[in-house]
Structures are given as C-alpha cells and as structure tokens.
Design a protein around this motif. Sequence first.
Motif, short mmCIF file in Angstrom:
data_model
loop_
_atom_site.label_atom_id
_atom_site.label_comp_id
_atom_site.label_asym_id
_atom_site.label_seq_id
_atom_site.Cartn_x
_atom_site.Cartn_y
_atom_site.Cartn_z
N ILE A 143 0.85 -1.19 0.00
CA ILE A 143 0.00 0.00 0.00
C ILE A 143 0.88 1.24 0.00
CG2 ILE A 143 -1.58 1.34 1.42
CD1 ILE A 143 -3.10 -1.08 1.95
N SER B 178 -8.27 4.80 8.04
CA SER B 178 -7.82 3.41 8.15
C SER B 178 -7.43 2.93 6.76
CB SER B 178 -8.92 2.54 8.72
OG SER B 178 -10.10 2.69 7.98
N LEU B 179 -6.45 2.07 6.73
CA LEU B 179 -6.06 1.48 5.45
C LEU B 179 -7.02 0.35 5.13
CD1 LEU B 179 -2.19 1.32 5.91
CD2 LEU B 179 -3.61 3.21 5.11
N VAL B 180 -7.15 0.08 3.84
CA VAL B 180 -8.09 -0.98 3.47
C VAL B 180 -7.69 -2.31 4.08
CG1 VAL B 180 -8.99 -0.04 1.32
CG2 VAL B 180 -6.81 -1.21 1.31
N THR B 181 -6.43 -2.43 4.41
CA THR B 181 -5.98 -3.71 4.99
C THR B 181 -6.13 -3.74 6.51
OG1 THR B 181 -3.78 -2.75 4.95
CG2 THR B 181 -4.33 -4.24 3.17
N ASN C 110 -7.86 -3.92 10.19
CA ASN C 110 -8.97 -4.67 10.76
C ASN C 110 -10.10 -3.72 11.12
OD1 ASN C 110 -10.58 -6.41 12.28
ND2 ASN C 110 -8.78 -7.65 12.75
#
Lengths: 801, 307
Positions: B28, B55-58, B60
């Motif tokens: 990312i 938040s990053l797409v990865t 939780n």
Amino acid sequence: MIKRLLLISFLCGWYNVLYAQKYTISGYISDAENGEVLIGANVYNANDYLGTITNNYGFYSLTLPQGTIKLTISFVGYSTFQQEIQLTENKTISVELKPTIEIEEVVVEGTRSEGGVTSSQMSLIEIPLKTISKLPSLLGETDIIKSIQLLPGVQSGSEGMSGMYVRGGGPDQNLILLDGVPVYNVNHLFGFFSVFNADAIQNVKLIKGGFPAHYGGRLSSVLDISMKEGNAKEFHGTGSVGIISSKLALEGPIGDKTSYIISGRRTYIDVLTYPIIQAAAKQNGMDELKAGYFFYDLNAKINHKFSDKSRLYLSAYTGKDKFYLKEASTYTDEYYNPETDSYDTEKRYYRNEAGFWWGNLTTALRWSYALSDKLFLSTTGTFSSYKMVTLAEMVYNNQRPNRAEYMSGILDWGAKVDFDYYPVPNHYFKFGVSETYHTYNPGALAVSYDSGSGEVEEAEFGNNKIFTHELAAYVEDDIRIGDLLKVNAGLRWSGFKVRNEFFNGLEPRLSARFLLSENWSVKGSYAQMSQYINLLTTSKIGLPTDLWVPATDILKPQKARQVALGSMYKLKNEYEISVEGFYKTMDNLVEYKEGASIFSLENDWENNVALGKGWSYGLEFLVMKQLGNTTGWIGYTLSKSDRLFDKSGQEISFGEKFPYTYDRRHDISFVLSQKINKRMDIGLTWVFGTGNATTLGFESYPEYNANSNDYYYDMWRGQVINYKGRNNYRMPSYHRLDVGINFHKEKKWGKRTWNFSVYNAYNRKNPFYLDWGYDNNTKQTKLYKYSIFQIMPSFSYSFEF
Amino acid sequence: MRKSKCYITSLLVLLFSSSCKEEIPFDIPVSERNLVLNSLITNDSLINAHVYRSSLVTDNFTDDLYVNNATVALFQNNELVENLTFLADGTYQSQVTKAKAGETYALKVNSPTGQNAEGSVSVLYPVPIMAFDSIGIVRDGINGEKVLLQVKFKDDGNTKNYYRVSVAANETHSYYDPENPEMRQQIYFLRQWIESNDPGLDADYDNYLYFSDVLFNGKEYSFDLLMNTYDFDYNNDYFYVLLENLSYDFYRYSVAIPAHFDAEEMKFFMEAVLVYNNIENGLGIIGSSAASVDSLYNSNYNPDLFR
C-alpha cells in the motif's frame, strides 16, 4: 493549401487531357472461382506504372495515352494478369483472377502494388480473411474484431472483450460498417464474441487515421466490412460445428445474373442445458422451468447483374442475444381462517417470466451503375436498428400480470449517393452526399401492475425519443503529382439537426505519400473529424445497456484532429514494414458524471453527463507478411492517452487530467500462420499489453454525519474511500498465447477441417477486475485479481462443399 | 431498470463464480494513516469538531478510529479564541464561542502522535424563508400519493449559493420510566422522509435535499418537495422546514457522498466517485451552514385537506 493543391492537380490533369490523345479502359475485376468482385485490386500499365485500384464494387477505370500498353492486374493471393493491348479506342476489359495456392505462389517481376507503400492512404490495414480463419480462436469461433485487436494502435479493452479502442479513442468512436451500414452493437455475450460471422465476410479494412473524406461521423477509426456477394458460378456451402455454436453458409447462382449468400450461426448452450434444467424443475416440484441463453446471427445477400454496367445488391444482417427465465408453480398454501378458527388450505399459483435481449438489424439496398467508362455511381438506401429490452412479468393467482419493460436503442434510415470519377490517370475523384434519419430511444421504463382492486395501473418513466437528421457531403481527389508524390485531398461537410439546434462544420482531410524508392515511402496525414453520436458507458465492460445518445444543445458534437507521420517499406515483395507516429486531440468527449450511471433514470440523461477533452499520441510498428506459407505480423505500439473533465459542475477526478482506462503504454502482438503442408497448418498468437488503468482506493475515513451531534447516530456513519484520482492504479500486465492447428482433408463432397485450439495456452491469469477481499486464513484484507479465461482448449469441425 | 440491473448482476455473478481469484502481491503506497477532521460550523451555535484517523483498506475493522487526546484549536478571523473541549469518541466542542455569520473560523488539530491537520471556513448569512406551505397532493408513479410542499425564498444574486433543505416534525413518544414508575412523554424532532422532482436538485441524502442557485441566481424561487401523506397523522402538530445556506466546500462534499456510496455498491456499473476534501495535511471536511426555519401547522391531521 488544399485549394492550391486541387488547383495544381486540376491543371496537371486537364493539360494532359487537352494535349494528348487518350483512351479509357474500364471494367470489373473478380475472382475466377466464385465471381466475387475484388476490392482494391491493382490495375496499371506495367510500362509506366500508371494505374488505379478497383473500388468497392470491383470497378476500375484507367485512361491512358494511345499506344501499346501492358495491362497488369494484381491482387494479393491471386495470380497476376498481364496482357499487351493496342490502345486505339475505349475498351471494356473485365478480368477474372485465379486464386493462387500459397505454396505455388508466383510473383510476377516488375509488379507494383497500389496499396501499401505506394498508396496515398496511411494508417490503413487490410487483413485477409484467409489469415483470420487460420488463427487460433476462443471456443472455436473465428472472430474478426478479435483479430483486429491484434493490430498496432488497436486496444482490446478488458480480457476477452470485443471492444475496440483505437489510438486512445472510445468504443463509440469507431465507425463499424457492414456493407456500408453502421452496426451499433458488435458484441455477443457482453463482448466475448463479435457479431460478425467470418463465413459471410469478404473483406475487412481498418483505417485508424488519415481518413478519406468519404468516411465520417466517428473520431477514431473506420472498420469497413464487406459481405460476400455469393458464388456466381456454382452452388457451395461452408459450415462448422463447435463446442458452443454451429454455423452454415450457403451460396450460389440463380440463373446467369443473380447470386446469393445466406449464412447463420447459433449457440446451443441453452439446448445443452435443457435436460439439466428440466431435472431441476422436476426435483423442486415446479410446473415449468425454462432458462437459458443463446445468440444467433443471420446474414443474407443477393445481387443481380442487370448488365455489365448495372448491378443491384440487397444485403441484410440480424442478430440477437437473449437470456430468458420462465418459472411456474402451483402449491398448497395453509392459512389461518378466523371465521372457522382453523387452518385451511388453498391452491395457489405463480408464474415469473424474465427476459433480457439485445440485437441489431441492418439492411442495405444498393444500386451501382457505370454511367460512363469514367464515372461510376452507387446509390444506397440503408436501415439500421439496435434495441435492448429487459422484460419482467409476474403473475400471482388470478391477478393481472405485474409487468416491467425497459427499452433503449437507436434506429436509422439512411440514403446516400456516391460517385467515383476517373477523368485522367493522375486523378481519382470521389464525391457524394448522404442523409441519415436517426431515432434515439435513450431508455424508457414501462410498468403495469395489478392495483389489487382488479384494475391495471400503468406508468412510464425515463427519457423521450429524440429524432435527428445527419447530413454529409464530400469530395476527395487522389492525385498523382509526378512519379514520387501522391496526395489524397478531401473536404467533408457534415451537419446535424437535433431539436432546434443545427450543428455543421467542414472537415478537411489530407494525406500524402512520397516515394523514396520503389519499395519505400514516407507518408503524412491530417484529418479533422466530427461525431454527432455518443455512447454513454460505464467503460468497465461493454454492456448492452450502454446508451446511444445524440449530440444536443447541451452535449456538443465530439471533434478530433489527428496528424500522423510514417514510413512504409516493402522488403522482397513479401514483407511490409511500417512505422507510424500519431497525435490526436479530442473535444467534447462524453462520460457519465461522477455518481451517474445507466440507472440514473430519475434525471434526464443529458444532466448525467460531463464533457471533456482527450489526448492521445504514440508510435506504431508493424511488420506484416501476407504471402507464402508463413504469414502473419508483429506489431508494437507505444502510446499514451489522457482525459480531462474540468468544466464547472462536471468535474471528474477533481477536474484534473487522468489516464484513459485503456491507456496502454506498451502493446505487442505476434501473429503467425504457418502452412506445414496441404493437409495441415498451424496458427499462433501472442499478445502483451501494459495493464489497464483502474481506480483503486487504499484508505478510508469516516464521513461527516449529519447527525454527528447526536451520539447515538454517530456510530452509523459510513466510511469514505479516499481515491487519489481516477485510474490511479495499473492492473498487472496482460499477456496470453493462443495456439491452434488445422487438419484439412479433401473429400469426395468437398473439404473438411478439424481445428484444435488452445486459448491462453500457458494459463496466464490475466486480470479482468481487481477488488479487495478478506482472507479468512490470514485474517487480512488483500487485493485480488479476478481472471475469466484460463487455459481453454476447444475444437471445431468445419466443412466446405 | 432495477430488474435489468438484477439480471446483469446475476449474470456477472455467474461469470465470476466460474472465474479465478488470485491475490496480487501489493504494497500500500500510504506510509501512515491520515488525520481526519470533520466539522460543520453552524451560525449561532457552539462549534463541534470530530477527529478521527483514517484506516487502510488492509486494517482490521475493529481498529479504533477515534482520536481522543488531540488538541483542537479554534481560530476566529486568524485569532485563537479557544481550544475545543473533548466530549467523547473523537468529538470536541467549543464551550464559549458560538459561530457568527460573516466570520471565518479555522480549526487546527494536533494529534498525540504529532500529526497536524487544519481547515477553515467562512460562515454565511442565512437566507430567509418567505413562505412554507403545502400546495396540493400529487400522484407519484407507483409509489402512491404525496403532499407537495413549497419553500419560497429570495436568492442573493451577488454570490453563488448552495442550499440544503430538510423538514423536521415534533413527535411525541410515551414511555415507561422504571425509576419513577409512571408513563412519561418525550418530544423528538425528527427529520422527515422527503424527496423532490425539482429541476435544481443535485443530491438527496439522509433526508436532506441539496440544490444550488444555478437555475435562479438572484431571483425568488419556490423549491418543491414531497412528503408522504401518512406523515400527516396525529403524531405531528407542526412541520418545520430548515433552509440552510451552505459553504461551497461542504456542498461539494455532501453531494459527492451519496454518489460515492452508490458507486461503491454498484462497482460494475459505475465509476468510483471521488469525494472532495478541504483539510490540509489530512482528510475530511470543514464547512458552514446558516439556517432559516419556518413551520407548517398540521391542521386536522388530514392530508385530504390539501387537495
């Protein structure tokens, strides 16, 4: 500049006419075996190489000085005809050329083709149908559009799709003509197959730039497909049986002056799955269950020769894709009856029916007439229609049906008159006029339903039909100036009447070639194009729901300017090597506004679109071999294509420049057809392309919630994906190898061929679509690519008699 | 059209169920999560700010997004007036300062991790409502009958104006209070479900209708909106209309939001919609709203009277 060139050419031409005694040879060139006319055959005097080419009807006219000439007629794949003639009067000479068998190919010394190196036309590629038919195919279906996609400058869109993206243009910017009639939707099954049945096609010509003035109405390319006329000598048939479809074409003469061809193709996935569906219906106790998908094509053409000068052609194409579902059940329903205080039963019935189909119908009636040995007339009436219909109907017990029908499409009536005029060998004029009456139906939903009181309520939503007139007039001259320079100068005027608006404009066209040697030329071209029709598409895949809409007072006509420079070299009369650079600008390109789509029915479509600009530039290399046992080509394209939508209220990607979805930096194709012997040939294609651009977000954040002052509501806010810009990410590159082998055998009744093909032979998982997904094993979100076609073997059996 | 969407979706699902899915090795290109600041500054009201981190797409889903220990400084016309007080869950509020029309406010956030983000906005003047009334009942396709309401106002010709309109009703609900064993009543002001066929409508989201003055700049305008007839029942004595004069940035953001979520749901049929941000060094939106209010008495609770 154009005026000056025209003036010079007129003066050159008419000087010769006045001061030298000349005579005209004219006639038709056709195939000796089946009588099909040969389009673009070279006709010239081998003494001085003055010559011309046959037009779309196989007609030629050549005016030469009195004396002895060596009339030479050549065409790729045919033995060259040569005859010495004493030219002392006007003559009509029609010649039938004999096809050569590749292994015995004879090249007549001293021949010079008017195509390729010596033609003033650039950015033009003709692919012989013989080559296309030998290439490996997806599920055994020879596909013309997919073969075109293998040429430099043509992008294929998504995996497996039939969409054509030429020199950075959109799919609506290709003028796809079948016998001169525009075909609007060339896709079957979302584009996995194209609508053109190769068995019915005689000639395919792609023009990517330097458009002659007789073509217009689209910005990026012209794909001119001519249907066969039918064997004028004897009855013949071809056909094939494949995994998903079969086809049959029959052709032959009717008397001495008439010939016909009729061909059909149909898939049979629905037939093959019928027993499975019936078993499922029986198992679930259903009264009726029908579901399936099929597509079919039907091409027909008949032509009649009134005399050597006068011919009539009637051609038609129709095709349809259809998904259908019909289910009906009777069941016993138990319900509580308060009057008897018990549970009663009642027989109930329901029937659901749903369908989704789209298709084209095109027709052309054409009369060609040689008004004199120098003037040729073609008059054409055309009809073209594309329609997409979605239907859903539900009946419950004795109620009246609840029904919804969505329909969109376009319908054209057209007429045109074209003249070919050959006053002197140095000039070949074309001029004509055309008019098309379009009826656009940009999406309407009709609903009828049982109100419950026994009455049927009806309602209609969507957009009104729009009626437009598209007019054009053109003149062009293919001028030979000296031995080295040849120029095609033309001017096209186009007009478009929509509502109370009338758009019109002049489109100058110029292309020229300069011979550096007998086998080497440099070429340049400039073309200005206007387009009055737009396709509103999501640009992700070619859905039949994409809307054809006209230019209006809000959506101004699309415009393009393209310059191209190139060079072509012919090596040993076998290889054609070309390099071309192009630069194209496009205005008033149309896209759905951000947030709008085909489903935005609540607003008029005109309010759902944005207008923008586009740029495209690149270099194309092509090495092609069309003769001999080994044929094929190697193509490479280096290109860049961008879009900008920055008008206030219509911004896409924050009004900043972004890469076009099918911007592809590198595109390589390798196509090979190798004849091993009379009974066997192999085909191979390998393609490589930079990955498509796609929009991908890596980060999300909470939206501002209207209720965020209220603690209770705050927890319901959504997560906004932070996209940096449209098409900000590149999919992995695309590459694929297809191989095929054909086994031919002569039979008493004709010839049969077994074809075995492997699509995607090394099983490359090419990306069709990217999306985030959650991996339950690692408990992580990951980026996944979805591939549609993995290694796919197929076979087909074809026959000729 | 919805049906055809279903069919196409089904076919595509069928297509993809037979397709191959493979992970793409991927880094990312985002080094750290951004600070997010959301605030709508409303005239004559205390100022709220909501501070989160992206938040990053990865990431939780259970990751906590609230930033609770930040310093949120409020500037009025470039002068620091106060630091907002933390309330709960990333929400901060001014204790003294109420927003005034014509003033410019800036919020500067300093997070415990050292990240900074800021944004500013000018508060506009409210546009007075000239009239709010019901003008009849219309039949709306297959959805039944609706009361047609009209909000009349005079647009300011000197500025580009961006509006949103909403209708709220006072609804009285009875409930049992176990601590003092008796039935009690509470009055709620709830935004009503409204829609509009007005040609100026740009977005319809969360019972707010968004439109600009592009069709009526400087003129009197009557904006039409529709409410269900069944809302005119005995629960409501009055309907209140709020006409808000929004800052352009907030309008642009608000119009993009519903389109953004629609596009996420229909990825195959729509291109992604990019949402406008105006926070420096971060994400989110700072906007302003100035509201005018008018009311409509729900006489006899009978929609037939509007015919």
